[in-house]
Design a protein around this motif. Structure first.
Motif, PDB file in Angstrom:
ATOM      1  N   ALA A 175       0.807  -1.218   0.000  1.00  0.00           N
ATOM      2  CA  ALA A 175       0.000   0.000   0.000  1.00  0.00           C
ATOM      3  C   ALA A 175       0.839   1.265   0.000  1.00  0.00           C
ATOM      4  O   ALA A 175       0.480   2.266  -0.638  1.00  0.00           O
ATOM      5  CB  ALA A 175      -0.948  -0.008   1.208  1.00  0.00           C
ATOM      6  N   ASP A 176       1.981   1.262   0.700  1.00  0.00           N
ATOM      7  CA  ASP A 176       2.796   2.468   0.780  1.00  0.00           C
ATOM      8  C   ASP A 176       3.602   2.734  -0.488  1.00  0.00           C
ATOM      9  O   ASP A 176       4.205   3.794  -0.638  1.00  0.00           O
ATOM     10  CB  ASP A 176       3.727   2.406   1.992  1.00  0.00           C
ATOM     11  N   GLN A 177       3.628   1.775  -1.420  1.00  0.00           N
ATOM     12  CA  GLN A 177       4.357   1.953  -2.680  1.00  0.00           C
ATOM     13  C   GLN A 177       3.420   2.192  -3.860  1.00  0.00           C
ATOM     14  O   GLN A 177       3.847   2.667  -4.911  1.00  0.00           O
ATOM     15  CB  GLN A 177       5.218   0.719  -2.969  1.00  0.00           C
ATOM     16  N   ARG A 178       2.170   1.865  -3.686  1.00  0.00           N
ATOM     17  CA  ARG A 178       1.211   1.956  -4.778  1.00  0.00           C
ATOM     18  C   ARG A 178       0.944   3.418  -5.138  1.00  0.00           C
ATOM     19  O   ARG A 178       0.888   4.282  -4.257  1.00  0.00           O
ATOM     20  CB  ARG A 178      -0.100   1.297  -4.337  1.00  0.00           C
ATOM     21  N   PRO A 179       0.787   3.733  -6.449  1.00  0.00           N
ATOM     22  CA  PRO A 179       0.394   5.095  -6.824  1.00  0.00           C
ATOM     23  C   PRO A 179      -0.921   5.478  -6.153  1.00  0.00           C
ATOM     24  O   PRO A 179      -1.826   4.650  -6.036  1.00  0.00           O
ATOM     25  CB  PRO A 179       0.231   5.018  -8.345  1.00  0.00           C
ATOM     26  N   LYS A 180      -1.009   6.727  -5.708  1.00  0.00           N
ATOM     27  CA  LYS A 180      -2.230   7.201  -5.052  1.00  0.00           C
ATOM     28  C   LYS A 180      -3.122   7.992  -6.008  1.00  0.00           C
ATOM     29  O   LYS A 180      -4.335   8.033  -5.844  1.00  0.00           O
ATOM     30  CB  LYS A 180      -1.871   8.092  -3.852  1.00  0.00           C
ATOM     31  N   THR A 181      -2.494   8.642  -6.996  1.00  0.00           N
ATOM     32  CA  THR A 181      -3.237   9.498  -7.928  1.00  0.00           C
ATOM     33  C   THR A 181      -2.803   9.210  -9.363  1.00  0.00           C
ATOM     34  O   THR A 181      -1.668   8.791  -9.614  1.00  0.00           O
ATOM     35  CB  THR A 181      -3.001  10.983  -7.613  1.00  0.00           C
TER      36      THR A 181
END
Length: 407
Positions: A175-181
């Protein structure tokens, strides 16, 4: 041994070939009902206009197929002859071209054009005449919603599924590496939008927020305002639903603004051999879906790469491979039906393709009732200055680079 297995083994070696007739009107040799003359194949392609670059790639692929077939003795013991017209990337023109090729020139077979915008009207003409219509570049959903029973797409997957492997990879990231936008910019073209929005739907479902969603006309050349919106959004990933020149212009505009995404993906354009130079050789990390790699070990691909490279001085790209595949699919149907002419023969070939699988340079292909192929696209990326397959894991040529290096 089943009919299907026997047919596949027999067809795997049928490649293709030909002396090429590139004309603006039909020649005197019509193959219809003539067992002695050449088998004539009519094609309309966008050799000028908005889709000229990929259109010329498709032309090279068709010519390569024709040359290989004729070198091997032709189809049904007859040479094949291509009659290629320039539709100028115009839907009205492509309709007139196929009307002329089928009704006036009385070609034996037809191959499809490039671009969903041209495939749908061209397929409608072929359907009205009861002609088999195999096409290399109409992957948008609307192609398969017209009720065409004669149409077959000669590639592994439809547009909305081109990025499936990339979507799965992103979803599997911590989750902390996944693109957010994410920012999306797509040409107002069914194929281009299909690829971009197919990924958009999957990313939104995975919780990646859309912060830019821009659609632009096919003739757009100035991308400064779209690039400014993307840069100001600071989106983690940029997805371009693009053809060729629009992708180049958008990337250059983004570079000038020093926008540096963690992930950048563009449909079609990165497969073009001129792409690296066009964007200043700043390709590292750029992603693109592809249905083809020259390194594939599937039947006939090695021979195709060798013969194409020998004739053209460079290896084939995806457009060339899909065109070559179109030829292979039609050749398989011709050999199975034992005929190649207008009339009842066309339905024999159509029926056979609906029931069988064909070995091609992009892998084995089979289709549903509407002509959708039953496969998936690979994901490629520029790694160390060369474009490599990075997904799925079982066929990758390199590890995926993430985050993307600065361009």
């Amino acid at each position: 041994m089943s009919m299907k297995t026997t047919s596949i083994m027999r067809i795997g070696a049928i490649l293709g070939a030909a002396s090429l007739a590139l004309t603006a009107c039909g020649g005197s040799d019509s193959g219809s009902g003539d067992d002695e003359g050449p088998i004539t194949i009519g094609v309309s392609l966008p050799l000028t206009g908005d889709f000229a670059e990929p259109g010329k790639g498709v032309q090279r692929g068709y010519e390569a197929w024709a040359a290989d077939v004729n070198d091997a003795g032709g189809l049904l013991g007859r040479k094949v002859e291509l009659k290629i017209l320039d539709d100028q990337s115009n839907a009205d023109r492509v309709v007139a071209d196929y009307e002329s090729l089928i009704a006036q020139d009385e070609v034996d077979l037809v191959f499809g054009p490039f671009s969903t915008r041209l495939v749908v009207p061209a397929a409608r003409v072929a359907d009205e005449y009861g002609m088999l219509f195999v096409e290399p570049a109409g992957a948008a959903p609307e192609v398969f919603e017209q009720g065409f029973g004669n149409l077959f797409y000669a590639a592994p997957a439809v547009a909305n599924d081109h990025y499936n492997y990339l979507a799965e990879w992103i979803e599997a990231l911590p989750a902390d590496q996944r693109p957010k936008t994410a920012a999306y910019a797509a040409m107002d073209d069914p194929f281009a939008m299909g690829t971009a929005y197919g990924l958009k739907d999957k990313m939104e479902a995975a919780g990646v927020k859309t912060v830019v969603d821009e659609k632009y006309p096919p003739n757009t050349t100035d991308f400064s305002s779209i690039a400014a919106k993307i840069e100001s959004s600071d989106a983690d990933m940029i997805v371009g639903g693009t053809q060729y020149q629009d992708a180049v212009n958008l990337i250059v505009a983004l570079q000038q603004l020093d926008y540096q995404p963690k992930l950048a993906a563009f449909s079609t354009a990165p497969t073009n051999p001129e792409f690296p130079e066009a964007i200043g050789d700043k390709t590292e990390g750029i992603l693109s879906p592809t249905g083809y790699t020259t390194e594939a070990t599937v039947a006939t691909n090695k021979e195709f790469v060798e013969s194409y490279t020998k004739r053209n001085g460079n290896p084939p790209g995806e457009d060339e491979a899909n065109a070559y595949t179109t030829g292979q699919v039609v050749a398989a149907a011709v050999e199975a039906a034992g005929c190649a002419e207008q009339g009842e023969c066309q339905q024999k070939m159509i029926d056979w393709l609906h029931e069988n699988e064909v070995e091609t340079v992009v892998g084995p292909l089979s289709w549903d009732a509407d002509g959708r192929p039953q496969g998936a696209h690979m994901i490629q990326q520029y790694v160390g200055g060369e474009i490599k397959i990075v997904l799925p894991e079982d066929v990758k040529e390199a590890d995926i680079i993430y985050p993307k290096p600065a361009w």
